[in-house]
Design an enzyme around this catalytic site. Structure first.
Site, PDB file in Angstrom:
ATOM      1  N   ASP A 225      -4.873  10.729  38.519  1.00 20.18           N
ATOM      2  CA  ASP A 225      -5.780   9.747  39.092  1.00 20.18           C
ATOM      3  C   ASP A 225      -5.172   8.372  38.783  1.00 20.18           C
ATOM      4  O   ASP A 225      -4.386   8.219  37.846  1.00 20.18           O
ATOM      5  CB  ASP A 225      -7.207   9.882  38.543  1.00 20.18           C
ATOM      6  CG  ASP A 225      -8.221   9.209  39.478  1.00 20.18           C
ATOM      7  OD1 ASP A 225      -7.799   8.435  40.363  1.00 20.18           O
ATOM      8  OD2 ASP A 225      -9.434   9.455  39.326  1.00 20.18           O
TER       9      ASP A 225
HETATM   10  C1  BGC Z   1     -10.539   7.531  42.029  1.00 19.84           C
HETATM   11  C2  BGC Z   1      -9.878   8.542  42.943  1.00 19.84           C
HETATM   12  C3  BGC Z   1      -9.183   7.821  44.082  1.00 19.84           C
HETATM   13  C4  BGC Z   1      -8.163   6.889  43.468  1.00 19.84           C
HETATM   14  C5  BGC Z   1      -7.356   6.136  44.496  1.00 19.84           C
HETATM   15  C6  BGC Z   1      -9.591   6.440  41.593  1.00 19.84           C
HETATM   16  O1  BGC Z   1     -10.294   5.385  41.018  1.00 19.84           O
HETATM   17  O2  BGC Z   1     -11.091   8.167  40.906  1.00 19.84           O
HETATM   18  O3  BGC Z   1     -10.853   9.429  43.439  1.00 19.84           O
HETATM   19  O4  BGC Z   1      -8.618   8.719  44.971  1.00 19.84           O
HETATM   20  O5  BGC Z   1      -8.838   5.933  42.673  1.00 19.84           O
HETATM   21  O6  BGC Z   1      -8.116   5.174  45.132  1.00 19.84           O
END
Ligand code: BGC
Length: 716
Positions: A225
């Site tokens: 993530d």
């Molecule tokens: C989120 C993810 C997301 C990623 C990219 C993170 O803050 O938890 O679900 O895909 O950001 O935007």
């Protein structure tokens, strides 16, 4: 390894392999994550984009689909495949390659700020939807990314919280839906920010290498993530293949701001930068601290991986494996082929799917007969946000549609009677995480004023009052409570006092408390319906479409959920203890003998169904249902298994084993088939693994987890 990957692989230098393991800035500033091309070898860039409700590219529009929780409420897996395929087609239509979806964490905590992005409190239900959506996305030559693996069940301190959870709950509740998504072909899996039993998920050797890549044979790549890695060596050795976004938070925010300048010297060529700059001086807004990963302490593969391989801390074979997994998925999804599937955005078919899912996922929680509305009813539409299309919650899943209808537009277009509109209260503001991050967040005075009397006057002068209420939910924070925000409960109560024909429509991210329910005629759970909000709710309220939705999550008073204890949620001293074990959602309410407000699986149809017969032949359950009403309707047949009692083992009283939705014309009778597999009967034993205890299992054929219509027994 496919042929292309094998041939290419021999040509790659170490630094090119490393380049395949992390993001850099997208020179076009569109992708959420970007692995640059290796032009020398004709390896194209890999463009990664959010998210579960539709494609999010700053400054661009795409179809704003209903929230996945609304999709799950349809209990219709064909619709889920269509939804997935549409997401995939839009991803290709935007020239992107990987979609960061589906979100599929279990709804353990009813206040979770991201519940709307997920599917269910039940693992079989969540897994069925995850698999259908994944297969749909991947059918368009796009890599799906189930997220967030594993146990990212709350947003409070999500980047820091240590989840203390036992093996049985992992195996029975939290892992199965991810396994289903892998079996359906997911090419990538996103690791969660949190730690599980003391180990950061991006470094979790047991869950990444042993379970995911070992037991499940997952051949795709894992991706962190965003900013979720803290120790590059531990991540690489633990099984993390791709680190994202690989750039500084400042750069990412600049690229999210469509109006902004963005970084000047982004480099999309073969020489990806190994110096990503630092985040000193970049401050997260106070509201987001703890809920966001700290980019300043994030260790990036760009800067570390080659040296780690050089020193032997990360074996060279591991780097090979990481690069091979990325190339392998690119090949499997035809990214080296000229005839890779083309995409499209905002097609008629996608608009139609957005509308059908929004309508079909709508749950009729209660109805004394006021619904469906008569065409010529004079209707008062009341509520602070009644002239707003509720697209979703805040965060990385925010979408921006090309067309949309709000409730006033949708109902005015459908109504033959008079429509009056009153807000009653100042607008309830949603939170836009993207705005917060880009600094466009200001604590404005809310629009409008308190004028409940205007609402009650309108209600008193109409045949029916329809009050729309919403909650506020976002990534990086949990909801403060399950109460509707601001004075929306007061507004509903005041309206219910002047007319006994009050309909409440809830646009919420998950369960809310309904203290006024005895005073209103009908309650309709309409979730976050996306761009077709107005048309879809009008179709259901007027009976053009049956409210076919059923609850994917239990509605109950806040204090009665198994997580209503701070040790469990949000946790104490940085640890969330999953002491409830497997007793999450309806499993808890059944065990506690506690009557929920609206149980899992609940929802009325405008039609009426008789359960005629159920037979079990081996693992095949056949159920015959008849529509005994004078109108067409949709029934969702659910099968729950009650295991035999075994000394010393606490098992849920009933567990969902399968379901089937069926549309029936008046008087029609149909037999639906539900396949029960071993998983329907097994429990996970810490020593013996999956175990089917010998004895009698009773299959409850049901309208909801609390409304069993027929029973069949079977010995195992
Ligand atoms: C989120 C993810 C997301 C990623 C990219 C993170 O803050 O938890 O679900 O895909 O950001 O935007």
């Amino acid at each position: 390894m496919g042929d292309t990957t094998e041939n290419l692989f021999d040509e790659l230098t170490r630094s090119e392999k490393r380049q395949l393991t992390h993001g850099v800035t997208d020179p076009d500033q569109r992708a959420t994550g970007y692995i640059p091309p290796i032009e020398r070898l004709d390896i194209p860039a890999l463009k990664v984009v959010d998210g579960p409700l539709g494609v999010r590219i700053p400054g661009e529009s795409s179809t704003a689909f209903p929230a996945p929780l609304a999709l799950a409420a349809t209990f219709d897996t064909d619709l889920a495949s269509e939804y997935g395929e549409a997401l995939g087609r839009e991803t290709r239509g935007k020239d992107q390659d990987v979609l960061l979806a589906p979100g599929m964490n279990l709804l353990r905590v009813p206040q979770n700020g991201r519940n709307f992005e997920y599917f269910s409190e039940d693992p079989v239900h969540a897994g069925t939807f995850a698999a259908s959506v994944v297969a749909g996305i991947e059918s368009m030559d796009v890599i799906a990314t189930p997220k967030h693996y594993l146990a990212n069940n709350q947003e409070t301190q999500r980047a820091a919280i240590d989840v203390q959870v036992g093996e049985r709950a992992l195996r029975e509740l939290y892992l199965p839906a991810f396994h289903d998504a892998i079996e359906a072909g997911a090419g990538s899996v996103m690791t969660a920010y949190n730690t599980v039993n003391g180990t950061r998920m991006s470094d979790h050797r047991y869950l990444l290498r042993e379970v995911l890549k070992g037991e499940w044979d997952f051949a795709g790549f894992t991706v962190s993530d965003w900013f979720g890695t803290e120790d590059a060596a531990a991540a690489a050795n633990g099984g993390l293949d791709v680190e994202m976004p690989g750039i500084s938070r400042e750069e990412m925010v600049a690229s999210m701001d469509a109006e902004g300048e963005g970084p000047e010297d982004s480099d999309g060529g073969t020489e990806a930068p190994t110096d990503v700059g630092d985040d000193e001086g970049f401050e997260l807004p106070e509201e987001l601290q703890g809920g966001m990963a700290d980019a300043a302490t994030c260790e990036r593969y760009a800067e570390t991986l080659e040296a780690l391989v050089e020193s032997g801390e990360v074996p060279a074979e591991r780097l090979d494996d990481m690069a091979e997994r990325v190339l392998g998925e690119m090949e499997r999804h035809n990214m080296f082929d000229a005839d890779r599937k083309a995409g499209a955005v905002d097609t008629e078919a996608h608009r139609d799917i957005a509308e059908r899912v929004a309508a079909r996922g709508t749950v009729l929680l209660q109805n004394d007969g006021v619904l469906p509305l008569a065409d010529d009813d004079d209707v008062a539409l009341i509520g602070p946000n009644v002239e707003e299309t509720i697209l979703g919650g805040g965060g990385s899943s925010e979408t921006s549609p090309i067309v949309e209808t709000d409730p006033v537009e949708g109902i005015s277009a459908r109504a033959a009677g008079t429509v009056t509109v009153e807000h009653g209260l100042p607008r309830v503001e949603g939170i836009s995480l993207v705005d917060m991050l880009t600094g466009n967040f200001e604590d404005d005075e809310p629009e409008g004023e308190v004028n409940i009397e205007a609402g009650t006057d309108a209600a008193a002068n109409a045949d029916v009052a329809v009050v729309f209420a919403r909650d506020v939910a976002t990534e990086a924070m949990d909801r403060e409570s399950l109460a509707l925000p601001d004075r929306q409960n007061d507004l509903i109560e005041a309206v219910a006092e002047v007319t006994d024909r009050t309909v409440v429509v809830l646009n919420t991210s998950g369960p809310v408390e309904t203290p006024w329910r005895a005073d209103v005629a009908a309650i309709v759970q309409n979730w976050y319906p996306g761009q077709a909000h107005g048309d879809a709710i009008a179709a259901v309220l007027y009976g053009d479409r049956d409210p076919a939705g059923r609850l994917p999550v239990t509605f109950a008073p806040e204090g009665s959920y198994p997580t209503a204890d701070e040790r469990r949620f949000p946790g104490v001293d940085g640890k969330a203890h999953y002491d409830e074990g497997v007793f999450v959602g309806y499993r808890h309410f059944d065990a506690a003998d506690d009557e929920p407000t609206f149980p899992f699986g609940h929802g009325h149809s405008y039609a009426d169904f008789e359960y005629v017969d159920a037979t079990l032949d081996g693992d095949t359950l056949d159920v015959t249902v008849e529509n005994v009403a004078d109108r067409t309707g949709t029934e969702v047949v659910q099968a729950y298994v009650r295991p035999p009692a075994v000394d010393g083992i606490d098992r849920p009283k009933r567990e969902l084993a399968g379901f089937a939705a069926v549309d029936l014309a008046p008087g029609d009778r149909e037999t639906v088939t539900i396949d029960l597999d071993d998983r329907a009967f097994a429990r996970y034993d810490d020593e013996a693994g999956w175990t089917v205890d010998p004895g009698e299992y009773v299959i409850g054929v049901a309208r909801s987890s609390r409304d069993v219509r027929l029973e069949v027994a079977t010995d195992r």
